[in-house]
Design a protein around this motif. Structure first.
Motif, PDB file in Angstrom:
ATOM      1  N   ALA A 601      33.234  33.942  37.469  1.00 18.72           N
ATOM      2  CA  ALA A 601      34.234  34.592  38.319  1.00 18.72           C
ATOM      3  C   ALA A 601      33.896  36.060  38.504  1.00 18.72           C
ATOM      4  O   ALA A 601      33.235  36.693  37.671  1.00 18.72           O
ATOM      5  N   THR A 602      34.347  36.610  39.647  1.00 14.31           N
ATOM      6  CA  THR A 602      34.132  38.026  39.958  1.00 14.31           C
ATOM      7  C   THR A 602      35.459  38.633  40.408  1.00 14.31           C
ATOM      8  O   THR A 602      36.482  37.947  40.543  1.00 14.31           O
ATOM      9  N   ASP A 603      35.407  39.939  40.631  1.00 16.30           N
ATOM     10  CA  ASP A 603      36.607  40.611  41.130  1.00 16.30           C
ATOM     11  C   ASP A 603      37.000  40.107  42.515  1.00 16.30           C
ATOM     12  O   ASP A 603      38.190  40.056  42.864  1.00 16.30           O
ATOM     13  N   LYS A 604      36.010  39.708  43.314  1.00 15.70           N
ATOM     14  CA  LYS A 604      36.319  39.204  44.655  1.00 15.70           C
ATOM     15  C   LYS A 604      37.053  37.870  44.570  1.00 15.70           C
ATOM     16  O   LYS A 604      38.021  37.634  45.299  1.00 15.70           O
ATOM     17  N   THR A 605      36.595  36.985  43.682  1.00 14.79           N
ATOM     18  CA  THR A 605      37.295  35.707  43.538  1.00 14.79           C
ATOM     19  C   THR A 605      38.705  35.903  42.989  1.00 14.79           C
ATOM     20  O   THR A 605      39.630  35.173  43.360  1.00 14.79           O
ATOM     21  N   LEU A 606      38.877  36.894  42.133  1.00 10.21           N
ATOM     22  CA  LEU A 606      40.217  37.193  41.618  1.00 10.21           C
ATOM     23  C   LEU A 606      41.129  37.650  42.737  1.00 10.21           C
ATOM     24  O   LEU A 606      42.288  37.215  42.841  1.00 10.21           O
ATOM     25  N   LEU A 607      40.640  38.547  43.603  1.00  5.40           N
ATOM     26  CA  LEU A 607      41.458  39.038  44.707  1.00  5.40           C
ATOM     27  C   LEU A 607      41.792  37.915  45.678  1.00  5.40           C
ATOM     28  O   LEU A 607      42.922  37.830  46.198  1.00  5.40           O
ATOM     29  N   ALA A 608      40.819  37.030  45.894  1.00 10.41           N
ATOM     30  CA  ALA A 608      41.074  35.907  46.791  1.00 10.41           C
ATOM     31  C   ALA A 608      42.145  34.984  46.239  1.00 10.41           C
ATOM     32  O   ALA A 608      43.017  34.493  46.981  1.00 10.41           O
ATOM     33  N   LYS A 609      42.137  34.774  44.936  1.00  9.75           N
ATOM     34  CA  LYS A 609      43.164  33.928  44.328  1.00  9.75           C
ATOM     35  C   LYS A 609      44.530  34.603  44.425  1.00  9.75           C
ATOM     36  O   LYS A 609      45.559  33.926  44.636  1.00  9.75           O
ATOM     37  N   LYS A 640      48.924  50.793  45.991  1.00 13.50           N
ATOM     38  CA  LYS A 640      47.693  50.055  46.256  1.00 13.50           C
ATOM     39  C   LYS A 640      46.811  50.104  45.018  1.00 13.50           C
ATOM     40  O   LYS A 640      46.525  51.177  44.485  1.00 13.50           O
ATOM     41  N   TYR A 641      46.369  48.924  44.572  1.00 14.91           N
ATOM     42  CA  TYR A 641      45.528  48.800  43.384  1.00 14.91           C
ATOM     43  C   TYR A 641      44.124  48.363  43.795  1.00 14.91           C
ATOM     44  O   TYR A 641      43.962  47.401  44.575  1.00 14.91           O
ATOM     45  N   GLN A 642      43.110  49.032  43.254  1.00 16.70           N
ATOM     46  CA  GLN A 642      41.721  48.650  43.469  1.00 16.70           C
ATOM     47  C   GLN A 642      41.367  47.545  42.485  1.00 16.70           C
ATOM     48  O   GLN A 642      41.562  47.688  41.282  1.00 16.70           O
ATOM     49  N   ILE A 643      40.820  46.447  43.007  1.00 13.64           N
ATOM     50  CA  ILE A 643      40.549  45.274  42.187  1.00 13.64           C
ATOM     51  C   ILE A 643      39.345  45.466  41.272  1.00 13.64           C
ATOM     52  O   ILE A 643      39.128  44.682  40.323  1.00 13.64           O
ATOM     53  N   LYS A 644      38.575  46.518  41.483  1.00 12.73           N
ATOM     54  CA  LYS A 644      37.354  46.736  40.724  1.00 12.73           C
ATOM     55  C   LYS A 644      37.662  46.876  39.225  1.00 12.73           C
ATOM     56  O   LYS A 644      38.577  47.593  38.836  1.00 12.73           O
ATOM     57  N   ASP A 645      36.867  46.172  38.398  1.00 12.29           N
ATOM     58  CA  ASP A 645      36.905  46.219  36.930  1.00 12.29           C
ATOM     59  C   ASP A 645      38.190  45.635  36.349  1.00 12.29           C
ATOM     60  O   ASP A 645      38.476  45.860  35.165  1.00 12.29           O
TER      61      ASP A 645
END
Length: 1491
Positions: A601-609, A640-645
């Motif tokens: 999993a990555t941060d992108k998949t987390l944001l997509a979920k 606004k929250y940045q999904i990074k890390d």
């Protein structure tokens, strides 16, 4: 105005100073006048120069006034005052700058003809009064005024709330009530409203009686806890930068000050010291706040039921570890790094290998610059003092600073790809950084390099070692730094909790109350928001929900359940946002945990979920597809929250190879930080220390045995130990040394009690350490994620808050730029809206602040209710009886609801009614006593009259009998006289006739008639001894006039009393038992009179006579005069000897008494100063400058005046609570109802009247039964009082009954304006008695006595000694310590008149116990001292006897030797006569000398 020399530079010794004077005159003049003056220039000179400079009329009179706007003061200078000296006391900025806006300047004003000052601003005051009259008559609209409670606003809307807060803020009133909720606006400036006098001002006051203050909330919570026996909590909420941390410090300071008494065990100091330590390691400078908490903390202060602090517990939540390695622009790392780098000394810099701050990668990001180096240096000193208060030893502080230095060095580790060879991997450097890092952590450098560059992976069959990539290596380095700092912070919290723990908290039988203060991170919305801000804002959502539940939901549900009239108030509910974040199974936190467990999993998949699950949720706002962020609609606005890390920070655990590296450290402290079980590490540390100690002494013993004897053994052992290198020694060698020691010696010292291991285990069991959960490396189960741990700790926090009664403090930011005293209406309004302040004020205004169940109401107001009242109708009748508005109260099914003003009104009525009843009871009891006294007098008068009549009748009858007997005797005597005369005549006639007949017979008859008579008178009959009527009475039974004359002498020196004591001890012989006993007791009394300045021998003689009468009793009453005469004869001999000795020796000045206690630092203005350590920033009441934390200041015990040590001599303000009255100072003849400080001084330590009365009682009344229990005649007491008021030295107390004097002693004590044990210490003495152990009680009482003023202390000491002497004669006077305490406790230990009478009645038993314990303890000390004196006297007598015997034997030996020499010389001459003579001389000498 400024203080500069003539050319504008700062003057050194003040040759010339430049002053600026601002005129306030009727004439138009220049706005400012600049003059040059000398340092010693007076105000009159300055006024004259200013008048000439401004061109004023010199014929008029002017006055110079010093203005201090910061303190609200305006002082009119006298003509002899020195203005330049005043300027030098101003803050530095006010001295250097000329602007009037600084708040420190001089005014020139005109005097009126009558000497008063002409104020030019008074016409505006008159206009204001006229405007008020017009408003009252309705011609003008009402003016808006600021209200200290928002519920009192006439018009309630956002604008009026904002305007009211703004007006109060402009007046520097930053606190405002909204019912029981406190609204605090951060001024970004320290205000001088937190000194100890404000703690005293708000103590035990009802909320709303005084100006709103944060101390009022602390005081109400403290006394609510004591009154209701229910735990309390104070929830502080607000944005970052709104002042929550500072508010927490103020609350903790006030809560400990309310309990912090002189007898405390040091827990308060530890609590106050924990705050600066946690702030240094957990706070940092952010864009919104200079002291932002980057972690949450909940401080729970535990109390005994008496209100004394017993201990405390600190819980921490979610430390922001990412700040250690990266930050946003204009932000800093944690405070402690800057404190250490700027404040460390040169020796410390070398020891910790410190560099300059700009040389560290973790500190120099984003245009690094340090502009407050001086403040950081002072903060480092305060941090070290706070660490000492918490209990950190110097060695522990060195270890902590070494770890901090190692963390900074980790950031300087750099990586580069290997340029040669086929090996894949990275080169790490620089070498000096690695060497320093290895030395600071005490790990091997090659292991350190391997851990920083390679990753170890364990598979089923093998162990793989893979090199890091460049980005992975940097991540591993930063992870090591964050984990090490987090472990250090957890260890510090653990040690603080261990220091705050009271061992009695581990006993379930001991009940405990608590007040919790929650200081958790505020709502944050930065330019870049990450995982930390997400968790922080989620915590604030939970707190907002908790606030809504208590203020709106539960309140309104209760009103509906009780069936009272109520209209629901709508409010913004944030349950939807909380469910979005934490609801199972689709909450954002649970989705984050799921993605964290997937390896690919990555941060992108987390944001997509996130977007897939909550696309239609109104609280979740989706962002564009390419933007790696998401938006949540919080109660405070969108963020606004940045999904990074997100995933990495959620699983940020310490890596296994890093743990293995740190566990291999030779420094035990580093191993403790990463240990899974603190208790096991603690026990292993104790065992290791014991083994090393045994090995050290074994090695030292062997080295000492190998050396030659003859030197100092201790020095050799210490030198041997110094040479040992035990830190890092092979454990096998230690065990071998231990084995040799065990085999050599059969008895081995074994540590049975490991130090506080039980309490440490208790602390660890209370709280889950984050580090502990990060180190479960050997277990198959994965440790919980950071978000799961945070949710668990937050749930526990909410459970704790739900069990307590809450108080809320809403903190608001005044502006976003951190400007001082700047009010940004838009920003404040935004905060008011999202916190729901308008709805809060509405429900507080419409709701009922006071709630009582029927039973609680009846118990609280039972004095006002009818007897046996228990129904709802009785309560309703009571409320109607006092005319309460029906709109202000309602009666439900089980409770009574009142508005706060109505409750205050009822309490005031209750207080007045109780006082009236108390006065009625006092009057009734006094009438009862007086009537009883009258009836006794009447019965006594009737008895006297009846007895007199009987006596008179007996006298009449006796007179009749006497008269009859006298008449009978008279007639009989007359008859006998006549008969004898007739007989004589007849005899003469017959004799004449007989002589005529026979001369011879007549001659014979005459011889026979006279011979027997002469024989009868010359020879008394045998068998009866002769009586001599001139026998003289011995000198022991008759007193001569010379002896009475010698008693007029007075004793003025303690040495004369000692001589009398020794003389009486030597005079004792085999006399009667009474004389021996009385004399020995009298000697003990003499020893106790050494401190009495003047004693008359007549007083001593009366005291001895009373003692003899007491010992003799009724059976031996006849022996009293004999014993007294014998003693007086002995005393007369001593007095003559003393007179002769004084005539022969010159008089020596008496030695001064040694001071038993330190002299109070007091000023001539009645202040009583004691120094203390400041824990929160305060202001000097004299110079208005700051007193920083951990500095020492001086505080008046009465008016709570606080100042620097240097300002003590500059104080010009009287003590407003303990100052002497002018009329008392002018009238020197008053002795009753006058403060003790005005009656006593260094020359007269005890007031004269009291000393006279106590001395008289000790000499004449110690053996009187019920000496202080019975009362004297009121008229005689009044007469004696008037005489003592006029001239006490001319009063003869022997003319008055002893009970009159003792009654006047009690009256003198009762009429003191300030009792001996002072109003200020009343509550302290009460709480001292409430301590659990007697030893602690006595220590607390004596510490408080040491804090009393000198006059009170000396008088109290004299009175207690008097009571000890009275209780020593309990067999005669029937006054034991308890009886004396019952009589004197209301006289010397009483509460102020403003105290609640019901509470004062409950304290009677405690005050009595306090005085009784004091008397008993002094009796014990008195007995011990007398036993010591007797032992010393016995030893002295024994040694003196042995010395006399020794000298006697020496003389005998000398005589014998001399005689033997003579004998031998004479024997040589062969002269027998001379030999016989020498033998006779020798024999006589031997017999004479007793040899």
């Amino acid at each position: 105005m400024s203080v500069t020399d003539g050319d504008g530079t700062a003057s050194q010794d003040g040759r010339t100073y430049v002053l600026q004077i601002y005129p306030r005159l009727t004439l138009e003049t220049a706005p400012c006048c600049t003059i040059k003056v000398h340092k010693e220039a007076t105000a009159a000179t300055v006024i004259q120069d200013a008048a000439v400079n401004l061109g004023l009329d010199t014929g008029k009179r002017y006055v110079l006034a010093e203005v201090k706007e910061s303190g609200g003061e305006e002082w009119v200078l006298e003509s002899t005052d020195l203005p330049v000296h005043r300027v030098l006391l101003w803050p530095r900025k006010a001295q250097e700058e000329h602007s009037q806006s600084e708040g420190y300047y001089f005014l020139l004003q005109e005097r009126n003809h009558d000497g008063s000052i002409l104020y030019m601003h008074l016409p505006s005051l008159y206009k204001e009064k006229d405007a008020q009259r017009l408003v009252a008559r309705g011609f003008l609209p009402p003016r808006y005024e600021d209200f200290d409670d928002l519920c009192n606003l006439s018009v309630l809307n956002e604008d009026t709330i904002l305007e009211n807060l703004h007006n109060r803020f402009q007046k520097k009133k930053i606190y405002t009530y909204a019912g029981s909720i406190l609204v605090a606006i951060n001024p970004f400036k320290f205000l001088p409203i937190y000194n100890p006098k404000y703690v005293k001002m708000y103590e035990n006051h009802q909320l709303g009686k005084l100006e709103p203050h944060i101390f009022a909330i602390a005081d109400v919570a403290y006394y609510a806890m004591l009154r209701k026996r229910i735990n309390q909590c104070i929830v502080i909420s607000g944005e970052s930068g709104s002042g929550k941390t500072q508010s927490t410090n103020f609350l903790i300071h006030c809560l400990t000050a309310l309990s912090q008494k002189g007898y405390a065990s040091g827990v308060e100091r530890t609590i106050l010291g924990a705050g600066p330590v946690l702030e240094a390691f957990g706070n940092a400078k952010t864009a919104h706040n200079n002291n932002s908490s980057r972690f949450g903390k909940f401080i729970q202060v535990n109390y005994l039921e008496s209100g004394v602090v017993r201990g405390a517990v600190v819980e921490k939540y979610l430390l922001e570890k990412s700040r250690l390695v990266s930050r946003e622009k204009n932000e800093r790392n944690y405070h402690v790094f800057y404190y250490l780098l700027v404040g460390a000394s040169e020796e410390e810099r070398k020891e910790y290998k410190l560099l300059q701050p700009e040389n560290y990668h973790y500190l120099k990001q984003h245009n690094f610059a340090i502009e407050d180096a001086d403040d950081l240096r002072h903060d480092f000193e305060r941090l070290q003092q706070a660490m000492e208060m918490v209990g950190f030893l110097p060695a522990t502080k060195k270890q902590i600073f070494s770890v901090l230095s190692a963390i900074l060095y980790l950031g300087n580790v750099t990586y580069s790809r290997k340029s040669t060879g086929r090996d894949e991997g990275l080169d790490v450097g620089p070498p000096e950084i690695l060497a320093n890092l290895s030395d600071l952590l005490k790990v091997k450098e090659e292991l350190l390099v391997e851990a920083l560059t390679k990753r170890k992976t364990v598979t089923v069959n093998d162990k793989l070692i893979l090199p890091y990539s460049h980005s992975e290596a940097i991540t591993a380095r930063d992870s090591m730094a964050k984990s090490l700092y987090s472990a250090l912070f957890d260890w510090i919290v653990l040690r603080i909790n261990h220091a705050l723990l009271n061992k009695k908290d581990m006993e379930e039988s001991v009940s405990c109350l608590s007040i919790g203060v929650l200081d958790i991170f505020g709502f944050e919305d930065f330019e870049t928001n990450s995982f930390e801000q997400f968790c922080i804002n989620y915590a604030n959502e939970q707190l907002q929900y908790y606030f809504n539940q208590h203020i709106f939901t539960l309140e309104q549900e209760e009103y509906q359940a009780e069936g009272i009239t109520w209209h629901n108030i709508d409010y913004t509910d944030n349950v939807g946002c909380i469910q979005l974040i934490s609801k199972k199974p689709t909450g954002l936190l649970y989705l984050l945990d799921e993605e964290s467990n997937f390896p690919h999993a990555t941060d992108k998949t987390l944001l997509a979920k996130f977007k897939q699950q909550h696309e239609r949720n109104p609280y979740f706002v989706a962002t564009p597809v390419m933007e790696p962020a998401f938006v949540i609609r919080h109660f405070a606005g969108k963020v606004k929250y940045q999904i990074k890390d997100f995933r990495e920070k959620n699983t940020d655990h310490m890596r296994p190879d890093i743990v293995a590296l740190l566990r291999s450290s030779d420094r035990a402290y580093v191993r403790q930080l990463i240990g899974m079980d603190p208790v096991a590490m603690f026990r292993w540390g104790i065992l290791r220390a014991a083994v090393r100690a045994l090995a050290a002494f074994n090695e030292a013993g062997r080295r000492w045995a190998a050396k030659s004897a003859g030197k100092d053994i201790h020095a050799q052992i210490m030198s041997s130990i110094k040479d040992l290198q035990l830190d890092g020694e092979d454990p096998r060698k230690l065990l071998q040394s231990w084995g040799r020691l065990v085999s050599d010696y059969p008895y081995v010292l074994v540590v049975q009690n490991l130090l506080d291991s039980r309490s440490l285990k208790f602390i660890v069991g209370l709280h889950d350490r984050t580090t502990k959960s990060l180190l479960h490396l050997h277990k198959k189960k994965r440790p919980p994620s950071i978000s799961a741990q945070f949710q668990t700790s937050l749930s526990k926090l909410l459970e704790t808050l739900a069990k307590a009664e809450p108080f809320f403090i809403r903190c608001l930011r005044s502006n976003a730029e951190k400007k001082e005293m700047c009010f940004d209406e838009a920003l404040v309004l935004q905060q008011l809206r999202y916190t729901g302040m308008l709805e809060t004020v509405r429900i507080r205004r419409s709701g009922y602040g006071a709630k009582y169940t029927f039973q609680e109401f009846i118990e609280q107001f039972r004095v006002l209710l009818p007897k046996n009242a228990s129904s709802q109708e009785d309560i309703a009748n009571l409320l109607q009886k006092f005319g309460l508005d029906p709109k202000t109260y309602q009666i439900g099914k089980t409770k009574v609801y009142l508005k706060e003003p109505e409750r205050q009104k009822l309490k005031d009525i209750l207080h007045k009614d109780v006082m009236q009843k108390i006065i009625f009871l006092q009057r009734w009891f006094q009438a009862k006593l007086l009537r009883s006294y009258y009836l006794q007098l009447r019965e006594a008068a009737i008895f006297v009259q009846r007895t007199w009549r009987v006596c008179r009748e007996k006298r009449y009858r006796a007179a009749t009998v006497i008269q009859a007997a006298w008449r009978c005797f008279k007639h009989r005597a007359e008859y006998k006289y006549r008969r004898s005369s007739v007989t004589k005549i007849q005899a003469l006639a017959r004799g004449q006739s007989a002589r005529k007949s026979s001369y011879f017979l007549s001659h014979s008859f005459s011889l026979s008639a006279t011979s027997p008579t002469s024989v009868h008178h010359s020879e008394p009959p045998s068998g009866r001894p002769s009586r001599n009527p001139t026998i003289k009475i011995s000198r022991a039974t008759r007193v001569t006039e010379q002896w009475n004359a010698s008693l007029d002498r007075e004793i003025t020196n303690a040495n004369e009393l000692r001589h009398l004591d020794e003389f009486l001890g030597n005079q004792l012989s085999a006399t009667e038992h009474i004389f021996i006993t009385a004399t020995m007791q009298f000697r003990a009394d003499i020893k106790s009179m050494y401190s009495v300045p003047h004693i008359g021998y007549k007083s001593l003689m009366r005291g001895y006579q009373n003692k003899v009468i007491s010992l003799a009793g009724e059976k031996q009453k006849g022996e009293v005069q004999l014993v007294v005469n014998l003693f007086q004869s002995v005393l007369d001999g001593f007095i003559r000897g003393e007179i002769k000795r004084e005539e022969a020796e010159p008089a020596k000045p008496p030695k001064g008494r040694k001071k038993r206690r330190k002299k109070d630092k007091s000023s001539p203005l009645d202040h009583v100063f004691t120094h203390y350590q400041v824990n929160i920033m305060q202001s000097c009441d004299q110079c208005s400058s700051y007193i920083w934390g951990m500095e020492k200041a001086y505080m008046c015990s009465y008016c709570k005046f606080v100042c620097h040590k240097k300002c003590l001599s500059k104080i010009v303000t009287d003590c407003n609570t303990f100052c002497s009255k002018k009329n008392e100072e002018d009238c020197g003849c008053q002795h009753f109802g006058v403060r003790v400080c005005n009656l006593a001084n260094d020359r007269i330590p005890v007031p004269v009247v009291l000393e006279m009365m106590l001395e008289h009682v000790e000499m004449n009344g110690l053996y009187t039964e019920g000496i202080y229990r019975k009362s004297g005649s009121a008229n005689r007491m009044k007469e004696l009082r008037q005489l003592l008021e006029a001239d006490p030295h001319s009063v003869c107390l022997e003319d008055y009954p002893i009970h009159t004097v003792t009654g006047l002693v009690k009256q003198w004590l009762r009429e003191l304006p300030e009792p001996l044990m002072t109003f200020a210490h009343y509550n302290d003495f009460i709480r001292a008695v409430e301590l659990p152990e007697k030893k602690e009680q006595l220590q607390a009482i004596y510490r408080l006595l040491e804090e009393l003023p000198s006059a009170h202390y000396n008088t109290m000491e004299r009175l207690i000694f008097h009571l000890v002497r009275v209780s020593k004669e309990e067999k005669s006077n029937r006054m034991n310590p308890n009886s004396l305490a019952i009589v004197f406790a209301p006289c010397i230990l009483r509460g102020p008149d403003s105290a609640d009478p019901l509470l004062s009645m409950k304290d009677v038993a405690k005050t009595t116990l306090c005085v009784e314990m004091l008397i008993n303890e002094q009796i014990r000390r008195y007995n011990e001292r007398m036993e010591e004196i007797e032992q010393l006297e016995y030893a002295e007598t024994l040694k003196t006897g042995l010395l006399l015997l020794y000298l006697h034997n020496i003389n005998i030996i000398k005589v014998k030797n001399t005689a033997l020499e003579y004998r031998s010389d004479f024997c040589k001459t062969n002269n027998s006569c001379q030999t016989q003579l020498v033998t006779i001389i020798t024999t006589n000498c031997t017999v004479h000398c007793g040899w």
